[in-house]
Design a protein around this motif. Structure first.
Motif, PDB file in Angstrom:
ATOM      1  N   ARG A  60      22.396  47.187  17.126  1.00  0.00           N
ATOM      2  CA  ARG A  60      22.816  46.565  15.861  1.00  0.00           C
ATOM      3  C   ARG A  60      21.827  45.472  15.453  1.00  0.00           C
ATOM      4  NH1 ARG A  60      29.053  45.185  17.437  1.00  0.00           N
ATOM      5  NH2 ARG A  60      29.696  47.266  18.132  1.00  0.00           N
ATOM      6  N   PHE A  61      21.403  44.680  16.448  1.00  0.00           N
ATOM      7  CA  PHE A  61      20.484  43.594  16.114  1.00  0.00           C
ATOM      8  C   PHE A  61      19.135  44.135  15.664  1.00  0.00           C
ATOM      9  CE2 PHE A  61      17.203  40.481  16.931  1.00  0.00           C
ATOM     10  CZ  PHE A  61      17.708  39.386  16.254  1.00  0.00           C
ATOM     11  N   LEU A  62      18.645  45.165  16.317  1.00  0.00           N
ATOM     12  CA  LEU A  62      17.347  45.731  15.948  1.00  0.00           C
ATOM     13  C   LEU A  62      17.363  46.240  14.505  1.00  0.00           C
ATOM     14  CD1 LEU A  62      16.397  47.629  19.230  1.00  0.00           C
ATOM     15  CD2 LEU A  62      15.409  45.501  18.356  1.00  0.00           C
ATOM     16  N   GLU A  63      18.492  46.816  14.104  1.00  0.00           N
ATOM     17  CA  GLU A  63      18.619  47.280  12.721  1.00  0.00           C
ATOM     18  C   GLU A  63      18.613  46.094  11.762  1.00  0.00           C
ATOM     19  OE1 GLU A  63      22.173  49.573  12.798  1.00  0.00           O
ATOM     20  OE2 GLU A  63      21.311  51.169  14.058  1.00  0.00           O
ATOM     21  N   PHE A  64      19.349  45.034  12.134  1.00  0.00           N
ATOM     22  CA  PHE A  64      19.342  43.819  11.323  1.00  0.00           C
ATOM     23  C   PHE A  64      17.942  43.210  11.270  1.00  0.00           C
ATOM     24  CE2 PHE A  64      19.013  39.258  12.287  1.00  0.00           C
ATOM     25  CZ  PHE A  64      19.342  38.703  11.059  1.00  0.00           C
ATOM     26  N   ALA A  65      17.268  43.157  12.412  1.00  0.00           N
ATOM     27  CA  ALA A  65      15.969  42.491  12.498  1.00  0.00           C
ATOM     28  C   ALA A  65      14.920  43.173  11.641  1.00  0.00           C
ATOM     29  CB  ALA A  65      15.515  42.451  13.955  1.00  0.00           C
ATOM     30  N   LYS A  78      15.289  44.782   8.828  1.00  0.00           N
ATOM     31  CA  LYS A  78      15.478  44.386   7.431  1.00  0.00           C
ATOM     32  C   LYS A  78      15.197  42.900   7.237  1.00  0.00           C
ATOM     33  CE  LYS A  78      18.872  44.448   3.675  1.00  0.00           C
ATOM     34  NZ  LYS A  78      18.630  43.049   3.281  1.00  0.00           N
ATOM     35  N   ALA A  79      15.633  42.085   8.211  1.00  0.00           N
ATOM     36  CA  ALA A  79      15.477  40.641   8.069  1.00  0.00           C
ATOM     37  C   ALA A  79      14.012  40.233   7.992  1.00  0.00           C
ATOM     38  CB  ALA A  79      16.158  39.929   9.235  1.00  0.00           C
ATOM     39  N   LEU A  80      13.171  40.875   8.795  1.00  0.00           N
ATOM     40  CA  LEU A  80      11.756  40.524   8.784  1.00  0.00           C
ATOM     41  C   LEU A  80      11.099  40.868   7.449  1.00  0.00           C
ATOM     42  CD1 LEU A  80      10.404  41.367  12.349  1.00  0.00           C
ATOM     43  CD2 LEU A  80      10.645  39.126  11.282  1.00  0.00           C
ATOM     44  N   LYS A  81      11.539  41.970   6.843  1.00  0.00           N
ATOM     45  CA  LYS A  81      10.998  42.309   5.526  1.00  0.00           C
ATOM     46  C   LYS A  81      11.409  41.255   4.506  1.00  0.00           C
ATOM     47  CE  LYS A  81      11.049  47.303   6.361  1.00  0.00           C
ATOM     48  NZ  LYS A  81      11.694  48.600   5.990  1.00  0.00           N
ATOM     49  N   ASP A  82      12.686  40.882   4.557  1.00  0.00           N
ATOM     50  CA  ASP A  82      13.185  39.863   3.630  1.00  0.00           C
ATOM     51  C   ASP A  82      12.546  38.509   3.888  1.00  0.00           C
ATOM     52  OD1 ASP A  82      14.804  41.808   2.600  1.00  0.00           O
ATOM     53  OD2 ASP A  82      16.615  41.145   3.647  1.00  0.00           O
ATOM     54  N   ALA A  83      12.205  38.232   5.160  1.00  0.00           N
ATOM     55  CA  ALA A  83      11.680  36.919   5.534  1.00  0.00           C
ATOM     56  C   ALA A  83      10.280  36.674   4.998  1.00  0.00           C
ATOM     57  CB  ALA A  83      11.676  36.764   7.057  1.00  0.00           C
ATOM     58  N   GLN A  84       9.648  37.705   4.450  1.00  0.00           N
ATOM     59  CA  GLN A  84       8.357  37.471   3.806  1.00  0.00           C
ATOM     60  C   GLN A  84       8.528  36.511   2.635  1.00  0.00           C
ATOM     61  OE1 GLN A  84       5.749  38.684   5.376  1.00  0.00           O
ATOM     62  NE2 GLN A  84       7.077  39.792   6.800  1.00  0.00           N
ATOM     63  N   CYS A  85       9.743  36.482   2.101  1.00  0.00           N
ATOM     64  CA  CYS A  85      10.087  35.492   1.079  1.00  0.00           C
ATOM     65  C   CYS A  85      10.445  34.191   1.799  1.00  0.00           C
ATOM     66  CB  CYS A  85      11.271  35.976   0.251  1.00  0.00           C
ATOM     67  SG  CYS A  85      12.044  34.706  -0.760  1.00  0.00           S
ATOM     68  N   LEU A 106      17.512  32.029   7.598  1.00  0.00           N
ATOM     69  CA  LEU A 106      17.702  33.100   8.565  1.00  0.00           C
ATOM     70  C   LEU A 106      17.705  32.551   9.981  1.00  0.00           C
ATOM     71  CD1 LEU A 106      17.788  36.188   9.140  1.00  0.00           C
ATOM     72  CD2 LEU A 106      15.279  36.132   9.183  1.00  0.00           C
ATOM     73  N   ASP A 107      18.661  33.012  10.788  1.00  0.00           N
ATOM     74  CA  ASP A 107      18.708  32.673  12.217  1.00  0.00           C
ATOM     75  C   ASP A 107      18.516  33.960  13.017  1.00  0.00           C
ATOM     76  OD1 ASP A 107      19.329  29.908  11.809  1.00  0.00           O
ATOM     77  OD2 ASP A 107      21.381  30.507  11.332  1.00  0.00           O
ATOM     78  N   TRP A 108      17.619  33.908  13.995  1.00  0.00           N
ATOM     79  CA  TRP A 108      17.279  35.089  14.798  1.00  0.00           C
ATOM     80  C   TRP A 108      18.192  35.133  16.018  1.00  0.00           C
ATOM     81  CZ3 TRP A 108      14.011  38.836  13.241  1.00  0.00           C
ATOM     82  CH2 TRP A 108      13.594  39.788  14.181  1.00  0.00           C
ATOM     83  N   GLU A 109      19.467  35.481  15.792  1.00  0.00           N
ATOM     84  CA  GLU A 109      20.441  35.471  16.876  1.00  0.00           C
ATOM     85  C   GLU A 109      21.483  36.555  16.663  1.00  0.00           C
ATOM     86  OE1 GLU A 109      22.838  31.932  17.103  1.00  0.00           O
ATOM     87  OE2 GLU A 109      23.373  32.011  14.988  1.00  0.00           O
ATOM     88  N   LEU A 134       7.830  32.624  11.225  1.00  0.00           N
ATOM     89  CA  LEU A 134       8.576  32.809   9.986  1.00  0.00           C
ATOM     90  C   LEU A 134      10.025  32.352  10.071  1.00  0.00           C
ATOM     91  CD1 LEU A 134       7.586  36.316   8.503  1.00  0.00           C
ATOM     92  CD2 LEU A 134       7.121  34.051   7.544  1.00  0.00           C
ATOM     93  N   VAL A 135      10.671  32.590  11.230  1.00  0.00           N
ATOM     94  CA  VAL A 135      12.109  32.355  11.318  1.00  0.00           C
ATOM     95  C   VAL A 135      12.451  31.485  12.524  1.00  0.00           C
ATOM     96  CG1 VAL A 135      12.688  34.526  10.174  1.00  0.00           C
ATOM     97  CG2 VAL A 135      12.499  34.459  12.656  1.00  0.00           C
TER      98      VAL A 135
END
Length: 323
Positions: free
Chosen positions: A67-72, A74-81, A88-91, A176-177
Motif C-alpha cells: 500500500r505504501f509503495l503505491e502511495f509513494a 504517486k506522492a513522489l510525482k506530486d512532490a515535484q511541486c 507530505l510526510d513519508w510515513e 524533497l520530503v
C-alpha cells in the motif's frame, strides 16, 4: 546539525539507590531544558520489546508495504511541486486506542498474536507513564498524584491513551520530503519505542536540530503541550521532526498518555507566582477543545494556539463583566 553527545539519557535503575538525587536532577534538567530524554532500565522486559518489534516489522511487510509503495509512487510525482512536498510526510501509520476504551479488536489486518503483544506492551507503557508523572510531581514540588488527577476527565475519570504505530520506509528523495514535519505534541507525556538501527528523529534545541540517538531497548520520552500548560512553562514541549532516510525502514511506536477529552487544563496554582496570577499565565481550556484547534494547526508554532485560548478567556471575562 548539533551533535547528540549531550542528549539526556537516564538510567531509571539509579532511582532506587544512592544515586537517586543525581538521577532526579538529570530528569529535572531534561524536562526543563530539553523537553526530551531517553530512559534505560525502565522495567519493560526486553523480551516483550523484541516481540513487539518483530511483529510490527512483520505486519508492515505483510500488510502495509505494498500500500505504501503505491502511495509513494504517486506522492513522489506530486512532490515535484514544492507546495505538495511541503505538506507530505513519508510515513505509513495506524492508530490504536487503549483508554478510556480499547479498540484494538477492531483494527483490521492484525493477527491475534500481534494484538496480544500490543495489549501487554500498552499496559506496561501505561504504568511507566504514570510512574514518570509521579517523578515529575516530585521534581516540581507538586502533591503526589497531582498530574495524574489533572489528566482525568470528570465523566470517565480516566486519561486518554493511544499508540501511533509508524514505519518510515527508505525515501529516494529525502531532499524533497520529510519523514514527519516539525511539530510539538498536543498531549501530555509521550513514550516512544523507536528503531535502534535507523535514525531520523530530531528535536529543535537552541535553534539547531539535534539527533535523538537510537539505543537498543530504550524508551524515548517527550513532553506535550498540556504539560507545558500545567507546569506553567517550567517544562516545555519542543518542536521535533523525522528526517526521511535513503536507506533502512525506521520503526516508531509512539504512545500518547494524554488528558481525558473533557479534562480541564490549567496551570497548577502551586507553580503560578502571585504577579502572574493577576496578569494571567497560560490559558485554561478543555482538552478536547485544544485538540480541535491542534489538528488544524499541528505543523505550526504552539504559541498562537495558547494565545487563542487566552483571548477566549479574556473575551469571556469581558462579557461576564458587562452582564
Amino acid at each position: 546539525m548539533a551533535p547528540a553527545l549531550s542528549f539526556p539519557i537516564i538510567d531509571m535503575g539509579l532511582l532506587a539507590g544512592e544515586e537517586r538525587p543525581a538521577a532526579m536532577e538529570l530528569l529535572r534538567d531534561a524536562c526543563q531544558n530539553w523537553g526530551f530524554f531517553e530512559i534505560l532500565n525502565h522495567g519493560i522486559s526486553t523480551e516483550l520489546m523484541d516481540e513487539v518489534e518483530k511483529l510490527t516489522k512483520d505486519h508492515y511487510k505483510r500488510v502495509r508495504e505494498q500500500r505504501f509503495l503505491e502511495f509513494a509512487s504517486k506522492a513522489l510525482k506530486d512532490a515535484q511541486c514544492v507546495k505538495a512536498a511541503e505538506n507530505l510526510d513519508w510515513e505509513s501509520t495506524f492508530f490504536v486506542r487503549h483508554l478510556p476504551e480499547s479498540n484494538i479488536a477492531e483494527i483490521p489486518d492484525l493477527d491475534d498474536e500481534y494484538r496480544r503483544a500490543m495489549k501487554r506492551f500498552a499496559g506496561e507503557l501505561e504504568a511507566l507513564a504514570e510512574r514518570l508523572l509521579e517523578l515529575l510531581c516530585e521534581n516540581l514540588g507538586l502533591d503526589r498524584g497531582y498530574l495524574a488527577r489533572a489528566f482525568r476527565g470528570p465523566s470517565t475519570g480516566a486519561p486518554t491513551f493511544g499508540t501511533k504505530v509508524s514505519s518510515y520506509p527508505p525515501c529516494p528523495r529525502p531532499d524533497l520530503v520529510s519523514g514527519l514535519r516539525a511539530h510539538t505534541d498536543a498531549g501530555g507525556i509521550i513514550l516512544l519505542f523507536q528503531d535502534d538501527r535507523v535514525g531520523g528523529l530530531q528535536l529543535l534545541k537552541d535553534g539547531e536540530w539535534v539527533d535523538v540517538p537510537p539505543l537498543r531497548h530504550s524508551i524515548v520520552v517527550n513532553l506535550g503541550d498540556q504539560l507545558e500548560v500545567i507546569t506553567n512553562g517550567r517544562y516545555k514541549s519542543v518542536m521535533h521532526r523525522v528526517v526521511a532516510q535513503p536507506d533502512g525502514n525506521r520503526m516508531s511506536i509512539a504512545s500518547f498518555y494524554n488528558p481525558g477529552s473533557d479534562a480541564i487544563i490549567f496551570p497548577a496554582l502551586a507553580l503560578v507566582k502571585a504577579d502572574e496570577a493577576a496578569a494571567g499565565s497560560y490559558p485554561r481550556f478543555v482538552f478536547e477543545d485544544y485538540m480541535k484547534l491542534y489538528v488544524r494547526h499541528k505543523f505550526e508554532a504552539k504559541e498562537p494556539r495558547f494565545e487563542a485560548f487566552k483571548s477566549m478567556e479574556t473575551n469571556s471575562s469581558n462579557c461576564i463583566a458587562i452582564v
